[in-house]
Write a protein that holds these residues in place. Structure first.
Motif, mmCIF file in Angstrom:
data_model
loop_
_atom_site.group_PDB
_atom_site.id
_atom_site.type_symbol
_atom_site.label_atom_id
_atom_site.label_comp_id
_atom_site.label_asym_id
_atom_site.label_seq_id
_atom_site.Cartn_x
_atom_site.Cartn_y
_atom_site.Cartn_z
ATOM 1 N N ARG A 159 25.090 16.726 9.323
ATOM 2 C CA ARG A 159 25.810 17.054 8.093
ATOM 3 C C ARG A 159 26.498 15.817 7.506
ATOM 4 N NH1 ARG A 159 28.520 20.946 10.109
ATOM 5 N NH2 ARG A 159 27.120 22.582 9.422
ATOM 6 N N GLY A 160 26.253 15.564 6.217
ATOM 7 C CA GLY A 160 26.936 14.496 5.501
ATOM 8 C C GLY A 160 26.344 13.104 5.673
ATOM 9 N N ARG A 161 25.311 12.946 6.474
ATOM 10 C CA ARG A 161 24.765 11.610 6.744
ATOM 11 C C ARG A 161 23.900 11.064 5.607
ATOM 12 N NH1 ARG A 161 25.762 10.849 12.479
ATOM 13 N NH2 ARG A 161 24.843 8.794 12.397
ATOM 14 N N PHE A 162 23.549 11.924 4.648
ATOM 15 C CA PHE A 162 22.657 11.510 3.563
ATOM 16 C C PHE A 162 23.334 11.547 2.201
ATOM 17 C CE2 PHE A 162 20.003 12.907 7.056
ATOM 18 C CZ PHE A 162 19.039 11.911 7.112
ATOM 19 N N ALA A 174 13.474 -1.692 5.756
ATOM 20 C CA ALA A 174 12.389 -1.463 4.798
ATOM 21 C C ALA A 174 12.838 -1.627 3.350
ATOM 22 C CB ALA A 174 11.810 -0.061 4.997
ATOM 23 N N GLY A 175 14.151 -1.786 3.119
ATOM 24 C CA GLY A 175 14.659 -1.961 1.762
ATOM 25 C C GLY A 175 15.150 -0.682 1.109
ATOM 26 N N SER A 176 15.477 0.327 1.907
ATOM 27 C CA SER A 176 15.953 1.600 1.372
ATOM 28 C C SER A 176 17.302 1.944 2.025
ATOM 29 C CB SER A 176 14.915 2.703 1.634
ATOM 30 O OG SER A 176 15.276 3.885 0.951
ATOM 31 N N SER A 177 17.707 3.187 1.904
ATOM 32 C CA SER A 177 18.975 3.630 2.488
ATOM 33 C C SER A 177 18.962 5.144 2.687
ATOM 34 C CB SER A 177 20.141 3.239 1.573
ATOM 35 O OG SER A 177 20.028 3.899 0.331
ATOM 36 N N MET A 178 19.969 5.626 3.392
ATOM 37 C CA MET A 178 20.066 7.062 3.692
ATOM 38 C C MET A 178 20.185 7.902 2.416
ATOM 39 S SD MET A 178 19.857 7.510 7.007
ATOM 40 C CE MET A 178 20.827 8.744 7.863
ATOM 41 N N ASP A 179 20.842 7.382 1.392
ATOM 42 C CA ASP A 179 20.995 8.174 0.168
ATOM 43 C C ASP A 179 19.728 8.209 -0.691
ATOM 44 O OD1 ASP A 179 21.296 5.510 -0.608
ATOM 45 O OD2 ASP A 179 22.815 5.960 -2.125
ATOM 46 N N LYS A 180 18.682 7.477 -0.277
ATOM 47 C CA LYS A 180 17.404 7.504 -0.987
ATOM 48 C C LYS A 180 16.340 8.308 -0.236
ATOM 49 C CE LYS A 180 18.066 3.193 -3.465
ATOM 50 N NZ LYS A 180 17.497 1.859 -3.715
ATOM 51 N N VAL A 181 16.751 8.969 0.840
ATOM 52 C CA VAL A 181 15.804 9.773 1.622
ATOM 53 C C VAL A 181 15.457 11.029 0.834
ATOM 54 C CG1 VAL A 181 15.461 11.089 3.752
ATOM 55 C CG2 VAL A 181 16.582 8.851 3.825
ATOM 56 N N LYS A 238 24.119 16.185 20.563
ATOM 57 C CA LYS A 238 24.944 15.467 19.588
ATOM 58 C C LYS A 238 24.766 13.957 19.746
ATOM 59 C CE LYS A 238 28.418 18.985 18.697
ATOM 60 N NZ LYS A 238 29.842 19.300 18.635
ATOM 61 N N ALA A 239 24.757 13.470 20.958
ATOM 62 C CA ALA A 239 24.553 12.033 21.199
ATOM 63 C C ALA A 239 23.156 11.615 20.748
ATOM 64 C CB ALA A 239 24.762 11.708 22.676
ATOM 65 N N HIS A 240 22.162 12.443 21.040
ATOM 66 C CA HIS A 240 20.789 12.127 20.634
ATOM 67 C C HIS A 240 20.649 12.130 19.113
ATOM 68 C CE1 HIS A 240 18.299 12.709 24.543
ATOM 69 N NE2 HIS A 240 19.469 12.143 24.795
ATOM 70 N N THR A 241 21.238 13.122 18.456
ATOM 71 C CA THR A 241 21.152 13.209 16.992
ATOM 72 C C THR A 241 21.825 12.008 16.343
ATOM 73 O OG1 THR A 241 21.096 15.626 17.092
ATOM 74 C CG2 THR A 241 21.690 14.642 14.973
ATOM 75 N N ASP A 242 22.999 11.638 16.829
ATOM 76 C CA ASP A 242 23.720 10.491 16.295
ATOM 77 C C ASP A 242 22.882 9.216 16.445
ATOM 78 O OD1 ASP A 242 26.192 9.272 15.181
ATOM 79 O OD2 ASP A 242 26.237 8.260 17.140
ATOM 80 N N HIS A 243 22.297 9.029 17.612
ATOM 81 C CA HIS A 243 21.458 7.856 17.869
ATOM 82 C C HIS A 243 20.251 7.826 16.921
ATOM 83 C CE1 HIS A 243 19.191 4.794 20.051
ATOM 84 N NE2 HIS A 243 18.157 5.608 19.965
ATOM 85 N N VAL A 244 19.587 8.948 16.773
ATOM 86 C CA VAL A 244 18.394 9.027 15.914
ATOM 87 C C VAL A 244 18.761 8.700 14.467
ATOM 88 C CG1 VAL A 244 16.718 10.644 14.920
ATOM 89 C CG2 VAL A 244 17.078 10.566 17.396
ATOM 90 N N LEU A 245 19.858 9.253 13.979
ATOM 91 C CA LEU A 245 20.255 9.000 12.592
ATOM 92 C C LEU A 245 20.666 7.546 12.373
ATOM 93 C CD1 LEU A 245 22.104 12.353 11.909
ATOM 94 C CD2 LEU A 245 19.965 11.580 10.853
ATOM 95 N N LYS A 246 21.315 6.932 13.352
ATOM 96 C CA LYS A 246 21.670 5.513 13.234
ATOM 97 C C LYS A 246 20.413 4.641 13.240
ATOM 98 C CE LYS A 246 26.345 5.756 15.076
ATOM 99 N NZ LYS A 246 27.210 5.568 16.254
ATOM 100 N N GLU A 247 19.451 4.978 14.072
ATOM 101 C CA GLU A 247 18.184 4.230 14.101
ATOM 102 C C GLU A 247 17.413 4.422 12.805
ATOM 103 O OE1 GLU A 247 16.759 2.053 16.346
ATOM 104 O OE2 GLU A 247 18.782 2.069 17.183
ATOM 105 N N MET A 248 17.448 5.636 12.256
ATOM 106 C CA MET A 248 16.782 5.911 10.985
ATOM 107 C C MET A 248 17.397 5.050 9.888
ATOM 108 S SD MET A 248 16.396 9.532 8.935
ATOM 109 C CE MET A 248 15.291 10.239 10.156
ATOM 110 N N GLU A 249 18.717 4.985 9.856
ATOM 111 C CA GLU A 249 19.400 4.169 8.859
ATOM 112 C C GLU A 249 19.023 2.694 9.010
ATOM 113 O OE1 GLU A 249 23.787 3.781 6.825
ATOM 114 O OE2 GLU A 249 23.690 4.483 8.898
#
Length: 153
Positions: free
Chosen positions: A120-123, A92-99, A75-86
């Motif tokens: 869940r819900g991050r996008f 780069a000029g994009s966002s999570m809702d454009k993935v 859970k900690a790793h997933t949260d970190h990865v998703l925050k770094e992805m965002e």
């Protein structure tokens, strides 16, 4: 039989001509766009460029695999990865809702449910397509999860 062969040959010729025409149009259209418009941070291996953290091409951004290289649970790793992805997407000029597409690489398939709880819900309301696999031999760098994605700008 000969008429049938002629018909097949005509279709093959038309297909080849069509592909040639499509190729010429694609080359002409591609000539107006730069091959790449922006790179993220470049990661080096022994002073040789290895990969970029992201790459923008046209109206699409490609985010390199992101892992979590610290002690912690899935859970900690997933949260970190998703925050770094965002963060990379914003840079780069994009966002999570454009993935558009996410690839998830798990160290252990038994972490699938817990990873999903954080994912869940991050996008937003219209999540991207996704592939999730458990990686034979584990994820590089002792991360429990690695993700990459493709997004629009």
């Amino acid at each position: 039989m000969q008429n049938q062969r002629r018909s097949v040959l005509k279709k093959m010729f038309a297909a080849a001509a069509g592909m040639t025409g499509i190729s010429a149009v694609a080359k002409a259209a591609g000539a107006t766009l730069p091959a790449t418009t922006e790179n993220g941070n470049v990661v080096y291996d022994q002073e040789v460029p290895l990969f970029s953290s992201f790459k923008v091409h046209g109206n699409t951004v490609y985010i390199a695999g992101i892992g979590a290289h610290f002690e912690g649970d899935i859970k900690a790793h997933t949260d970190h990865v998703l925050k770094e992805m965002e963060a990379q997407l914003k840079k780069a000029g994009s966002s999570m809702d454009k993935v558009l597409k996410v690839s998830v690489f798990l160290h252990d398939l038994n972490d699938y449910k817990a990873m999903n709880e954080v994912y869940r819900g991050r996008f937003g309301a219209n999540p991207p397509v996704r592939t999730t696999v458990a990686v034979y031999g584990g994820v590089p760098g002792d991360s429990l999860v690695e993700m990459d994605c493709i997004a629009s700008l």
